[in-house]
Motif scaffolding. Structure first.
Motif, short mmCIF file in Angstrom:
data_model
loop_
_atom_site.label_atom_id
_atom_site.label_comp_id
_atom_site.label_asym_id
_atom_site.label_seq_id
_atom_site.Cartn_x
_atom_site.Cartn_y
_atom_site.Cartn_z
N PHE A 1 0.83 -1.20 0.00
CA PHE A 1 0.00 0.00 0.00
C PHE A 1 0.87 1.25 0.00
CE2 PHE A 1 -3.26 -2.92 1.48
CZ PHE A 1 -4.43 -2.38 0.97
N SER A 2 0.27 2.33 -0.50
CA SER A 2 0.91 3.65 -0.42
C SER A 2 1.00 4.06 1.05
CB SER A 2 0.07 4.67 -1.18
OG SER A 2 -1.20 4.82 -0.55
N SER A 3 1.79 5.07 1.31
CA SER A 3 1.76 5.67 2.65
C SER A 3 0.39 6.29 2.86
CB SER A 3 2.83 6.75 2.76
OG SER A 3 4.11 6.18 2.62
N PRO A 4 -0.09 6.30 4.09
CA PRO A 4 -1.43 6.87 4.32
C PRO A 4 -1.43 8.39 4.19
CG PRO A 4 -0.42 6.26 6.40
CD PRO A 4 0.52 5.81 5.32
N TRP A 5 -2.56 8.92 3.77
CA TRP A 5 -2.76 10.36 3.77
C TRP A 5 -4.12 10.66 4.37
CZ3 TRP A 5 -3.24 7.62 -0.80
CH2 TRP A 5 -4.46 7.69 -1.45
N ALA A 6 -4.23 11.82 4.98
CA ALA A 6 -5.48 12.23 5.63
C ALA A 6 -6.34 13.00 4.65
CB ALA A 6 -5.18 13.09 6.85
N ARG B 1 -14.22 17.38 -0.04
CA ARG B 1 -13.11 16.63 0.55
C ARG B 1 -11.88 17.52 0.52
NH1 ARG B 1 -12.25 10.89 -1.71
NH2 ARG B 1 -13.52 10.40 0.11
N SER B 2 -11.19 17.61 1.66
CA SER B 2 -9.95 18.38 1.77
C SER B 2 -8.79 17.42 1.97
CB SER B 2 -10.01 19.34 2.95
OG SER B 2 -11.08 20.24 2.81
N ILE B 3 -7.79 17.54 1.09
CA ILE B 3 -6.54 16.79 1.21
C ILE B 3 -5.44 17.84 1.17
CG2 ILE B 3 -5.06 15.01 0.23
CD1 ILE B 3 -7.59 13.91 -1.23
N GLY B 4 -4.93 18.18 2.33
CA GLY B 4 -4.00 19.31 2.41
C GLY B 4 -4.74 20.57 2.00
N SER B 5 -4.19 21.32 1.03
CA SER B 5 -4.85 22.54 0.58
C SER B 5 -5.80 22.28 -0.60
CB SER B 5 -3.81 23.59 0.19
OG SER B 5 -3.03 23.09 -0.88
N LYS B 6 -5.84 21.06 -1.08
CA LYS B 6 -6.69 20.69 -2.22
C LYS B 6 -8.12 20.44 -1.75
CE LYS B 6 -6.59 17.24 -5.92
NZ LYS B 6 -5.83 16.09 -6.43
N LYS B 7 -9.10 20.97 -2.49
CA LYS B 7 -10.52 20.81 -2.19
C LYS B 7 -11.19 20.14 -3.38
CE LYS B 7 -9.94 23.55 1.38
NZ LYS B 7 -9.38 22.94 2.53
N ILE B 8 -12.00 19.11 -3.12
CA ILE B 8 -12.68 18.38 -4.19
C ILE B 8 -14.16 18.30 -3.87
CG2 ILE B 8 -12.82 16.21 -5.47
CD1 ILE B 8 -9.86 15.72 -4.43
N ILE C 1 -23.50 18.78 7.53
CA ILE C 1 -24.21 17.90 8.47
C ILE C 1 -23.24 17.03 9.27
CG2 ILE C 1 -26.42 17.87 7.25
CD1 ILE C 1 -25.54 15.12 6.05
N ILE C 2 -22.05 16.76 8.71
CA ILE C 2 -21.06 15.94 9.44
C ILE C 2 -19.70 16.15 8.78
CG2 ILE C 2 -21.37 13.85 8.05
CD1 ILE C 2 -21.05 13.70 11.82
N SER C 3 -18.66 16.00 9.58
CA SER C 3 -17.30 16.07 9.07
C SER C 3 -16.46 15.04 9.83
CB SER C 3 -16.74 17.48 9.29
OG SER C 3 -15.47 17.60 8.69
N PHE C 4 -15.58 14.35 9.11
CA PHE C 4 -14.71 13.36 9.73
C PHE C 4 -13.47 13.19 8.86
CE2 PHE C 4 -18.11 11.26 7.39
CZ PHE C 4 -17.40 10.57 6.41
N THR C 5 -12.45 12.53 9.42
CA THR C 5 -11.19 12.35 8.71
C THR C 5 -10.91 10.87 8.48
OG1 THR C 5 -10.30 14.38 9.64
CG2 THR C 5 -8.69 12.78 8.83
#
Length: 179
Positions: A27-32, A55-62, A111-115
Motif C-alpha cells: 500500500f501507499s503511505s497513508p494520507w489524511a 473533501r480536503s486533502i491538504g490545501s486541495k478541495k474536491i 451535516i457531518i465532518s470526519f477524517t
C-alpha cells in the motif's frame, strides 16, 4: 473533472484484520482526507440516495456528488474546486450538476465532518483501499475494492479477504451513514 459510474465493494473489518491486509500488500503511505458532507434541513440529498461533500486533502478541495443507482454502483460527479463551502461555489460545471438534481444550493449546510487515513494499492483490475476513519464517537476500519474495469470483482475481492478468513458480505454502510 471526474464523471462516471463508480462500482465498488466495501467491508468493515476489525483493526487486527485491517492491519493484516495492509501488511499483505504494498500500500501507499497513508494520507489524511477530511470529508464534510452537506444536505438540506429536510434531507433532500439523502432522499435522492445521494451524498454531497467537499473533501480536503491538504490545501486541495474536491467537490463530489454521488447518486446511488444500484447496491454497488453510483454516479459520481467530482471536480477540484477552490473554496471551502458549498455557498461559495461559483464553478459553472458544479453548479450545473447541483441544478440537474434540483438540489437547493442555498439550503445546503454541513451535516457531518470526519477524517479518513487512506492507503491504496493498484491491482490489475481494481484499486484496493484501506481506510481508517475517525468519527467523533469512534474509529472504524474499511477495506474497499474499487473496479477499474469489468471483471468478477467479488471473486477477486474474496481472494484478498481470504488472508483474514472472511468472504465478501455487504456489511458496510457508507461513511456518512456510519457517522
Amino acid at each position: 473533472m471526474y464523471n462516471q459510474i463508480e462500482k465498488e465493494l466495501k467491508i468493515l473489518v476489525s483493526k487486527k484484520d485491517y492491519e493484516t491486509i495492509v501488511n499483505s500488500y504494498e500500500f501507499s503511505s497513508p494520507w489524511a482526507q477530511t470529508n464534510t458532507y452537506y444536505d438540506t434541513p429536510n434531507g433532500y440529498v439523502r432522499s435522492l440516495n445521494g451524498a454531497c461533500r467537499i473533501r480536503s486533502i491538504g490545501s486541495k478541495k474536491i467537490f463530489t456528488l454521488k447518486i446511488r443507482i444500484s447496491p454497488d454502483s453510483h454516479i459520481e460527479l467530482e471536480k477540484e474546486i477552490n473554496v471551502d463551502s458549498m455557498k461559495e461555489i461559483k464553478d459553472e460545471e458544479v453548479l450545473g450538476w447541483i441544478q440537474k438534481y434540483e438540489i437547493p444550493l442555498n439550503e445546503l449546510a454541513p451535516i457531518i465532518s470526519f477524517t479518513t487515513n487512506r492507503r491504496i494499492v493498484d491491482l490489475e483490475n481494481a484499486e484496493l483501499c484501506a481506510d481508517e476513519t475517525i468519527f467523533a464517537s469512534h474509529t472504524d476500519y474499511e477495506i474497499e475494492y474499487e473496479y477499474k474495469k469489468i471483471h468478477n470483482g467479488i471473486e477477486e475481492f474474496n481472494k484478498i479477504l481470504e488472508t483474514i478468513g472472511k468472504q465478501y458480505e455487504k456489511n458496510c454502510p457508507s461513511k456518512i451513514a456510519r457517522a
